[in-house]
Design a protein around this motif. Sequence first.
Motif, PDB file in Angstrom:
ATOM      1  N   ASP A  68      -5.087  -0.397  -3.515  1.00 42.53           N
ATOM      2  CA  ASP A  68      -4.466  -1.710  -3.355  1.00 42.53           C
ATOM      3  C   ASP A  68      -5.471  -2.822  -3.066  1.00 42.53           C
ATOM      4  OD1 ASP A  68      -1.747  -0.886  -3.658  1.00 42.53           O
ATOM      5  OD2 ASP A  68      -1.845  -0.003  -1.656  1.00 42.53           O
ATOM      6  N   ARG A  87       2.357  -3.706  -6.535  1.00 38.29           N
ATOM      7  CA  ARG A  87       2.513  -3.595  -5.081  1.00 38.29           C
ATOM      8  C   ARG A  87       1.466  -4.439  -4.365  1.00 38.29           C
ATOM      9  NH1 ARG A  87       1.805   1.565  -5.140  1.00 38.29           N
ATOM     10  NH2 ARG A  87      -0.436   1.427  -4.931  1.00 38.29           N
ATOM     11  N   SER A  88       0.253  -4.456  -4.885  1.00 31.63           N
ATOM     12  CA  SER A  88      -0.827  -5.238  -4.280  1.00 31.63           C
ATOM     13  C   SER A  88      -0.590  -6.738  -4.399  1.00 31.63           C
ATOM     14  CB  SER A  88      -2.162  -4.891  -4.935  1.00 31.63           C
ATOM     15  OG  SER A  88      -2.437  -3.524  -4.791  1.00 31.63           O
ATOM     16  N   PHE A  91       1.485  -7.495  -1.536  1.00 35.22           N
ATOM     17  CA  PHE A  91       0.615  -7.524  -0.355  1.00 35.22           C
ATOM     18  C   PHE A  91      -0.197  -8.818  -0.300  1.00 35.22           C
ATOM     19  CE2 PHE A  91       0.274  -2.583  -0.349  1.00 35.22           C
ATOM     20  CZ  PHE A  91       1.561  -2.491   0.158  1.00 35.22           C
ATOM     21  N   ARG A 131      -6.476   4.861   1.152  1.00 38.59           N
ATOM     22  CA  ARG A 131      -5.519   4.712   0.059  1.00 38.59           C
ATOM     23  C   ARG A 131      -4.079   4.771   0.577  1.00 38.59           C
ATOM     24  NH1 ARG A 131      -6.541   8.301  -5.076  1.00 38.59           N
ATOM     25  NH2 ARG A 131      -7.901   6.550  -5.583  1.00 38.59           N
ATOM     26  N   ALA A 134       0.732   4.437   5.908  1.00 41.81           N
ATOM     27  CA  ALA A 134       2.169   4.663   6.019  1.00 41.81           C
ATOM     28  C   ALA A 134       2.585   4.867   7.465  1.00 41.81           C
ATOM     29  CB  ALA A 134       2.557   5.883   5.189  1.00 41.81           C
ATOM     30  N   ALA A 154       6.023  -3.128   4.272  1.00 39.64           N
ATOM     31  CA  ALA A 154       5.311  -3.852   3.211  1.00 39.64           C
ATOM     32  C   ALA A 154       4.629  -5.103   3.762  1.00 39.64           C
ATOM     33  CB  ALA A 154       6.276  -4.226   2.089  1.00 39.64           C
ATOM     34  N   GLU A 157       1.304  -4.554   4.938  1.00 36.29           N
ATOM     35  CA  GLU A 157       0.455  -4.034   3.856  1.00 36.29           C
ATOM     36  C   GLU A 157       0.290  -2.529   3.909  1.00 36.29           C
ATOM     37  OE1 GLU A 157      -3.034  -6.628   3.033  1.00 36.29           O
ATOM     38  OE2 GLU A 157      -2.127  -7.953   4.526  1.00 36.29           O
ATOM     39  N   ASN A 159       1.680   1.055   2.404  1.00 33.40           N
ATOM     40  CA  ASN A 159       2.242   1.409   1.111  1.00 33.40           C
ATOM     41  C   ASN A 159       3.106   2.658   1.120  1.00 33.40           C
ATOM     42  OD1 ASN A 159       0.249   3.318   1.383  1.00 33.40           O
ATOM     43  ND2 ASN A 159      -1.014   2.564  -0.300  1.00 33.40           N
TER      44      ASN A 159
END
Length: 164
Positions: A68, A87-88, A91, A131, A134, A154, A157, A159
Amino acid sequence: MYVINKIRADQVIDHAAQELKKYLRMMMPECGEIEIRLDPEAKDGFRLGLLEDFGLSTEEVEDPFLDDVVHIDTDENGGILAGSNSRSVLFAVYRFLKENGCRWLYPGIDGEYIPVQDIKPISYHHLPSHRLRAQCNEGAESQQCMMETIDFTAKLEMNGYMIE
Protein backbone atom coordinates in the motif's frame (compact mmCIF):
# COMPACT_ATOMS: atom_id res chain seq x y z
CA MET A 1 -15.66 25.44 -5.67
CA TYR A 2 -13.68 22.24 -5.32
CA VAL A 3 -13.75 19.40 -7.84
CA ILE A 4 -12.81 15.78 -7.22
CA ASN A 5 -11.75 14.00 -10.40
CA LYS A 6 -11.58 10.22 -10.39
CA ILE A 7 -9.00 9.15 -12.95
CA ARG A 8 -10.48 5.66 -13.27
CA ALA A 9 -13.80 3.95 -12.61
CA ASP A 10 -13.45 1.79 -9.51
CA GLN A 11 -15.78 1.14 -6.55
CA VAL A 12 -13.10 1.79 -3.92
CA ILE A 13 -11.99 5.02 -5.62
CA ASP A 14 -15.69 6.00 -5.80
CA HIS A 15 -15.88 5.53 -2.02
CA ALA A 16 -12.63 7.47 -1.54
CA ALA A 17 -14.07 10.39 -3.54
CA GLN A 18 -17.27 10.36 -1.48
CA GLU A 19 -15.27 10.32 1.77
CA LEU A 20 -13.09 13.21 0.61
CA LYS A 21 -16.17 15.22 -0.32
CA LYS A 22 -17.89 14.46 2.99
CA TYR A 23 -14.95 15.49 5.16
CA LEU A 24 -14.01 18.56 3.10
CA ARG A 25 -17.60 19.79 3.50
CA MET A 26 -17.33 19.24 7.27
CA MET A 27 -13.98 21.05 7.45
CA MET A 28 -15.02 23.94 5.21
CA PRO A 29 -18.81 24.34 5.50
CA GLU A 30 -18.77 27.50 3.38
CA CYS A 31 -16.67 26.10 0.52
CA GLY A 32 -19.69 25.56 -1.73
CA GLU A 33 -20.67 22.44 -3.61
CA ILE A 34 -17.97 19.85 -4.30
CA GLU A 35 -18.43 18.07 -7.61
CA ILE A 36 -17.24 14.51 -8.19
CA ARG A 37 -16.46 13.55 -11.80
CA LEU A 38 -14.92 10.68 -13.69
CA ASP A 39 -12.29 12.38 -15.87
CA PRO A 40 -9.17 10.41 -16.85
CA GLU A 41 -7.71 13.53 -18.50
CA ALA A 42 -8.25 15.91 -15.54
CA LYS A 43 -5.46 18.37 -14.75
CA ASP A 44 -7.19 20.38 -12.01
CA GLY A 45 -8.95 19.82 -8.69
CA PHE A 46 -8.31 16.78 -6.55
CA ARG A 47 -7.29 13.86 -8.75
CA LEU A 48 -7.75 10.36 -7.34
CA GLY A 49 -6.14 7.39 -9.05
CA LEU A 50 -3.39 4.80 -9.08
CA LEU A 51 0.28 5.76 -9.14
CA GLU A 52 0.51 4.54 -12.74
CA ASP A 53 -2.33 6.91 -13.75
CA PHE A 54 -0.02 9.83 -12.93
CA GLY A 55 3.18 8.31 -14.35
CA LEU A 56 4.53 7.66 -10.84
CA SER A 57 6.83 4.71 -10.26
CA THR A 58 5.81 1.52 -8.46
CA GLU A 59 9.38 0.16 -8.43
CA GLU A 60 9.60 0.31 -4.63
CA VAL A 61 6.86 -2.30 -4.19
CA GLU A 62 7.13 -6.04 -4.56
CA ASP A 63 3.44 -6.43 -5.46
CA PRO A 64 1.34 -3.29 -6.22
CA PHE A 65 -1.87 -5.12 -5.29
CA LEU A 66 -0.62 -6.16 -1.83
CA ASP A 67 1.70 -3.28 -0.91
CA ASP A 68 0.00 0.00 0.00
CA VAL A 69 2.05 2.94 -1.27
CA VAL A 70 0.36 6.25 -0.50
CA HIS A 71 1.29 9.35 -2.51
CA ILE A 72 -0.04 12.87 -1.84
CA ASP A 73 0.97 16.05 -3.63
CA THR A 74 -1.61 18.81 -3.06
CA ASP A 75 -1.99 22.54 -2.68
CA GLU A 76 -4.91 24.68 -1.46
CA ASN A 77 -6.93 23.96 -4.62
CA GLY A 78 -6.38 20.23 -5.11
CA GLY A 79 -3.70 17.90 -6.39
CA ILE A 80 -2.86 14.22 -6.57
CA LEU A 81 -4.10 11.60 -4.10
CA ALA A 82 -2.75 8.30 -5.39
CA GLY A 83 -1.88 4.79 -4.32
CA SER A 84 -0.40 1.58 -5.62
CA ASN A 85 -3.89 0.02 -5.61
CA SER A 86 -7.46 1.20 -5.07
CA ARG A 87 -7.29 0.55 -1.32
CA SER A 88 -4.20 2.76 -1.14
CA VAL A 89 -6.09 5.60 -2.83
CA LEU A 90 -8.62 5.45 0.03
CA PHE A 91 -5.69 5.49 2.47
CA ALA A 92 -4.28 8.54 0.64
CA VAL A 93 -7.57 10.38 1.19
CA TYR A 94 -7.56 9.56 4.91
CA ARG A 95 -3.86 10.51 5.24
CA PHE A 96 -4.53 13.82 3.47
CA LEU A 97 -7.37 14.54 5.89
CA LYS A 98 -5.24 13.47 8.86
CA GLU A 99 -2.42 15.79 7.78
CA ASN A 100 -5.04 18.55 7.69
CA GLY A 101 -6.06 17.94 11.31
CA CYS A 102 -8.81 15.30 11.14
CA ARG A 103 -8.66 12.59 13.79
CA TRP A 104 -10.46 9.30 14.24
CA LEU A 105 -10.12 8.35 17.88
CA TYR A 106 -12.44 5.37 18.05
CA PRO A 107 -15.15 3.76 15.86
CA GLY A 108 -18.34 5.65 15.09
CA ILE A 109 -19.06 9.32 14.45
CA ASP A 110 -18.62 10.16 18.13
CA GLY A 111 -14.95 9.19 17.73
CA GLU A 112 -14.32 11.74 14.96
CA TYR A 113 -12.62 15.08 15.42
CA ILE A 114 -13.00 17.20 12.28
CA PRO A 115 -11.56 20.74 12.56
CA VAL A 116 -13.28 23.64 10.82
CA GLN A 117 -10.43 25.10 8.80
CA ASP A 118 -9.10 25.57 5.29
CA ILE A 119 -6.94 22.82 3.84
CA LYS A 120 -3.20 23.23 3.51
CA PRO A 121 -0.70 21.87 0.98
CA ILE A 122 0.52 18.35 1.70
CA SER A 123 3.45 16.46 0.23
CA TYR A 124 3.64 12.85 1.43
CA HIS A 125 4.89 9.53 0.06
CA HIS A 126 4.97 6.38 2.15
CA LEU A 127 5.34 2.61 1.86
CA PRO A 128 4.36 0.93 5.17
CA SER A 129 6.95 -1.23 6.87
CA HIS A 130 4.50 -4.13 7.05
CA ARG A 131 2.28 -5.50 4.31
CA LEU A 132 -0.45 -6.65 6.73
CA ARG A 133 -1.78 -4.10 9.19
CA ALA A 134 -4.88 -5.46 10.91
CA GLN A 135 -6.82 -5.76 14.10
CA CYS A 136 -8.85 -8.59 15.59
CA ASN A 137 -11.86 -8.14 17.85
CA GLU A 138 -12.89 -11.03 20.05
CA GLY A 139 -16.24 -11.85 21.56
CA ALA A 140 -19.78 -11.13 20.51
CA GLU A 141 -20.17 -7.93 18.49
CA SER A 142 -23.26 -6.30 17.10
CA GLN A 143 -23.39 -5.79 13.35
CA GLN A 144 -23.33 -2.00 13.79
CA CYS A 145 -20.24 -2.21 16.01
CA MET A 146 -18.51 -4.46 13.48
CA MET A 147 -19.33 -2.13 10.55
CA GLU A 148 -18.13 0.95 12.47
CA THR A 149 -14.91 -0.86 13.37
CA ILE A 150 -14.25 -1.85 9.74
CA ASP A 151 -14.77 1.79 8.68
CA PHE A 152 -12.48 2.96 11.50
CA THR A 153 -9.80 0.41 10.55
CA ALA A 154 -9.49 1.90 7.04
CA LYS A 155 -9.21 5.42 8.48
CA LEU A 156 -6.16 4.23 10.43
CA GLU A 157 -4.69 2.87 7.17
CA MET A 158 -4.99 -0.72 8.31
CA ASN A 159 -5.81 -3.17 5.56
CA GLY A 160 -7.38 -6.03 7.47
CA TYR A 161 -10.04 -6.77 10.06
CA MET A 162 -10.68 -10.10 11.72
CA ILE A 163 -13.33 -11.25 14.13
CA GLU A 164 -13.43 -14.44 16.17
